[in-house]
Design an enzyme around this catalytic site. Structure first.
Site, PDB file in Angstrom:
ATOM      1  N   GLY A  46      53.439  85.850  53.311  1.00  0.00           N
ATOM      2  CA  GLY A  46      53.488  86.208  51.900  1.00  0.00           C
ATOM      3  C   GLY A  46      53.701  87.695  51.760  1.00  0.00           C
ATOM      4  O   GLY A  46      53.476  88.460  52.708  1.00  0.00           O
ATOM      5  N   GLN A  51      53.595  95.797  47.464  1.00  0.00           N
ATOM      6  CA  GLN A  51      53.435  96.196  48.869  1.00  0.00           C
ATOM      7  C   GLN A  51      54.680  96.907  49.411  1.00  0.00           C
ATOM      8  O   GLN A  51      54.613  97.535  50.478  1.00  0.00           O
ATOM      9  CB  GLN A  51      53.117  94.976  49.742  1.00  0.00           C
ATOM     10  CG  GLN A  51      51.756  94.351  49.453  1.00  0.00           C
ATOM     11  CD  GLN A  51      51.494  93.162  50.327  1.00  0.00           C
ATOM     12  OE1 GLN A  51      51.889  92.043  49.995  1.00  0.00           O
ATOM     13  NE2 GLN A  51      50.850  93.364  51.437  1.00  0.00           N
ATOM     14  N   CYS A  94      46.117  91.166  55.883  1.00  0.00           N
ATOM     15  CA  CYS A  94      46.959  91.776  54.851  1.00  0.00           C
ATOM     16  C   CYS A  94      47.886  92.798  55.501  1.00  0.00           C
ATOM     17  O   CYS A  94      47.431  93.659  56.267  1.00  0.00           O
ATOM     18  CB  CYS A  94      46.104  92.476  53.793  1.00  0.00           C
ATOM     19  SG  CYS A  94      47.072  93.178  52.434  1.00  0.00           S
ATOM     20  N   LEU A  95      49.176  92.695  55.195  1.00  0.00           N
ATOM     21  CA  LEU A  95      50.150  93.601  55.817  1.00  0.00           C
ATOM     22  C   LEU A  95      49.940  95.046  55.366  1.00  0.00           C
ATOM     23  O   LEU A  95      50.439  95.967  55.993  1.00  0.00           O
ATOM     24  CB  LEU A  95      51.573  93.131  55.486  1.00  0.00           C
ATOM     25  CG  LEU A  95      51.937  91.764  56.052  1.00  0.00           C
ATOM     26  CD1 LEU A  95      53.290  91.316  55.544  1.00  0.00           C
ATOM     27  CD2 LEU A  95      51.883  91.749  57.567  1.00  0.00           C
ATOM     28  N   HIS A 136      46.118  85.204  47.221  1.00  0.00           N
ATOM     29  CA  HIS A 136      46.086  86.530  47.855  1.00  0.00           C
ATOM     30  C   HIS A 136      47.156  87.444  47.249  1.00  0.00           C
ATOM     31  O   HIS A 136      46.897  88.591  46.897  1.00  0.00           O
ATOM     32  CB  HIS A 136      46.330  86.377  49.367  1.00  0.00           C
ATOM     33  CG  HIS A 136      46.441  87.660  50.129  1.00  0.00           C
ATOM     34  ND1 HIS A 136      45.498  88.068  51.037  1.00  0.00           N
ATOM     35  CD2 HIS A 136      47.403  88.619  50.142  1.00  0.00           C
ATOM     36  CE1 HIS A 136      45.866  89.233  51.573  1.00  0.00           C
ATOM     37  NE2 HIS A 136      47.027  89.593  51.038  1.00  0.00           N
ATOM     38  N   GLU A 137      48.387  86.891  47.104  1.00  0.00           N
ATOM     39  CA  GLU A 137      49.475  87.708  46.565  1.00  0.00           C
ATOM     40  C   GLU A 137      49.242  88.043  45.094  1.00  0.00           C
ATOM     41  O   GLU A 137      49.560  89.139  44.635  1.00  0.00           O
ATOM     42  CB  GLU A 137      50.829  87.001  46.740  1.00  0.00           C
ATOM     43  CG  GLU A 137      51.191  86.615  48.165  1.00  0.00           C
ATOM     44  CD  GLU A 137      51.023  87.734  49.177  1.00  0.00           C
ATOM     45  OE1 GLU A 137      50.773  87.430  50.347  1.00  0.00           O
ATOM     46  OE2 GLU A 137      51.115  88.913  48.796  1.00  0.00           O
ATOM     47  N   HIS A 140      47.144  90.943  44.663  1.00  0.00           N
ATOM     48  CA  HIS A 140      47.906  92.198  44.792  1.00  0.00           C
ATOM     49  C   HIS A 140      48.473  92.643  43.441  1.00  0.00           C
ATOM     50  O   HIS A 140      48.514  93.833  43.149  1.00  0.00           O
ATOM     51  CB  HIS A 140      49.068  92.044  45.793  1.00  0.00           C
ATOM     52  CG  HIS A 140      48.692  92.256  47.228  1.00  0.00           C
ATOM     53  ND1 HIS A 140      48.197  93.443  47.717  1.00  0.00           N
ATOM     54  CD2 HIS A 140      48.769  91.419  48.288  1.00  0.00           C
ATOM     55  CE1 HIS A 140      47.973  93.328  49.017  1.00  0.00           C
ATOM     56  NE2 HIS A 140      48.308  92.119  49.393  1.00  0.00           N
TER      57      HIS A 140
HETATM   58  O1  K2U Z   1      49.993  89.962  51.267  1.00  0.00           O
HETATM   59  C1  K2U Z   1      50.042  90.103  52.489  1.00  0.00           C
HETATM   60  O2  K2U Z   1      49.600  91.114  53.047  1.00  0.00           O
HETATM   61  C2  K2U Z   1      50.638  89.019  53.305  1.00  0.00           C
HETATM   62  C3  K2U Z   1      49.641  88.277  54.138  1.00  0.00           C
HETATM   63  C4  K2U Z   1      49.537  86.934  53.461  1.00  0.00           C
HETATM   64  C5  K2U Z   1      48.326  86.106  53.752  1.00  0.00           C
HETATM   65  C6  K2U Z   1      47.489  85.783  52.719  1.00  0.00           C
HETATM   66  C7  K2U Z   1      46.371  85.007  52.929  1.00  0.00           C
HETATM   67  C8  K2U Z   1      46.099  84.519  54.176  1.00  0.00           C
HETATM   68  C9  K2U Z   1      46.941  84.846  55.214  1.00  0.00           C
HETATM   69  C10 K2U Z   1      48.072  85.641  55.010  1.00  0.00           C
HETATM   70  C11 K2U Z   1      50.247  88.321  55.546  1.00  0.00           C
HETATM   71  O3  K2U Z   1      51.080  87.239  55.713  1.00  0.00           O
HETATM   72  S1  K2U Z   1      49.103  88.611  56.806  1.00  0.00           S
HETATM   73  C12 K2U Z   1      49.834  88.115  58.255  1.00  0.00           C
HETATM   74  C13 K2U Z   1      49.612  86.639  58.530  1.00  0.00           C
HETATM   75  C14 K2U Z   1      50.639  85.876  58.981  1.00  0.00           C
HETATM   76  C15 K2U Z   1      50.452  84.522  59.224  1.00  0.00           C
HETATM   77  C16 K2U Z   1      49.212  83.921  59.005  1.00  0.00           C
HETATM   78  C17 K2U Z   1      48.179  84.700  58.562  1.00  0.00           C
HETATM   79  C18 K2U Z   1      48.362  86.081  58.327  1.00  0.00           C
HETATM   80 ZN    ZN Z   2      47.998  91.398  51.345  1.00  0.00          ZN
END
Ligand code: K2U
Ligand code: ZN
Length: 170
Positions: A46, A51, A94-95, A136-137, A140
């Site tokens: 996501g 971001q 979170c990236l 989550h998004e 943001h």
């Molecule tokens: O918004 C972001 O920073 C993207 C996150 C999204 C996410 C939200 C909730 C749970 C997991 C991820 C990134 O994708 S974090 C990297 C990642 C990739 C695969 C699975 C989990 C986390």
């Molecule tokens: Zn995030």
């Protein structure tokens, strides 16, 4: 298409409330494509426009497995219209906050209304990881981060560490 730089803590842009997108046009579609390329390259499941330093109500996500066909989604001006009663915990990353994960309990299913990349009103039922990622998004878009689910003490420790790293990089 282009990979865009992802901003990280303590960038204050991450704390702002993103503004609605008034018109879906070619520039919007180009941003969506660049965000998807950026998300896949991270790799992530996501990404919110804020971001990549664009404070607009737009998110992209794709929770398809590596060996599946990609299923990219772009949600413009998303609004959650239903949250399920059941909740489920997930260890979220979170990236924009590298190397930090927080276990967060969120509703396990939802219904979200949004505008798609063609400017058409859509409604989506989501559960599992997709429901978690959409929430989550959408956090943001309100300037909310996973560290806000930590205790004040732990959150301040993370912010202090990122501020120290940012000073060191100058
Ligand atoms: O918004 C972001 O920073 C993207 C996150 C999204 C996410 C939200 C909730 C749970 C997991 C991820 C990134 O994708 S974090 C990297 C990642 C990739 C695969 C699975 C989990 C986390
Ligand atoms: Zn995030």
């Amino acid at each position: 298409m282009a990979k865009l730089p992802i901003i990280t803590l303590p960038d204050p842009i991450l704390r702002g409330r993103s503004a609605e997108i008034e018109q879906v046009d070619d520039a919007t579609r180009r941003l969506i494509d660049d965000m998807l390329e950026t998300m896949y390259a991270a790799p992530g499941v996501g990404l919110a426009a804020v971001q990549v330093a664009v404070p607009r109500r737009l998110l992209v996500c794709d929770v398809s497995d590596k060996d599946e066909e990609r299923r990219p989604l772009a949600l413009i001006n998303p609004e959650i219209v239903r949250l399920g009663d059941r909740t489920r915990p997930y260890e979220e990353g979170c990236l924009s906050i590298p190397d930090v994960t927080v276990e967060i309990e969120r509703p396990a299913s939802l219904t979200v209304r949004y505008v798609d990349r063609e400017g058409k009103q859509q409604e989506l039922e989501a559960d599992g990881l997709l429901a978690t990622v959409i929430q989550h998004e959408m956090d943001h878009l309100e300037g909310k981060l996973i560290i806000d689910f930590l205790s004040r003490l732990k959150r301040d420790m993370v912010v202090r560490r990122f501020k120290k790293q940012a000073r060191g990089a100058m």
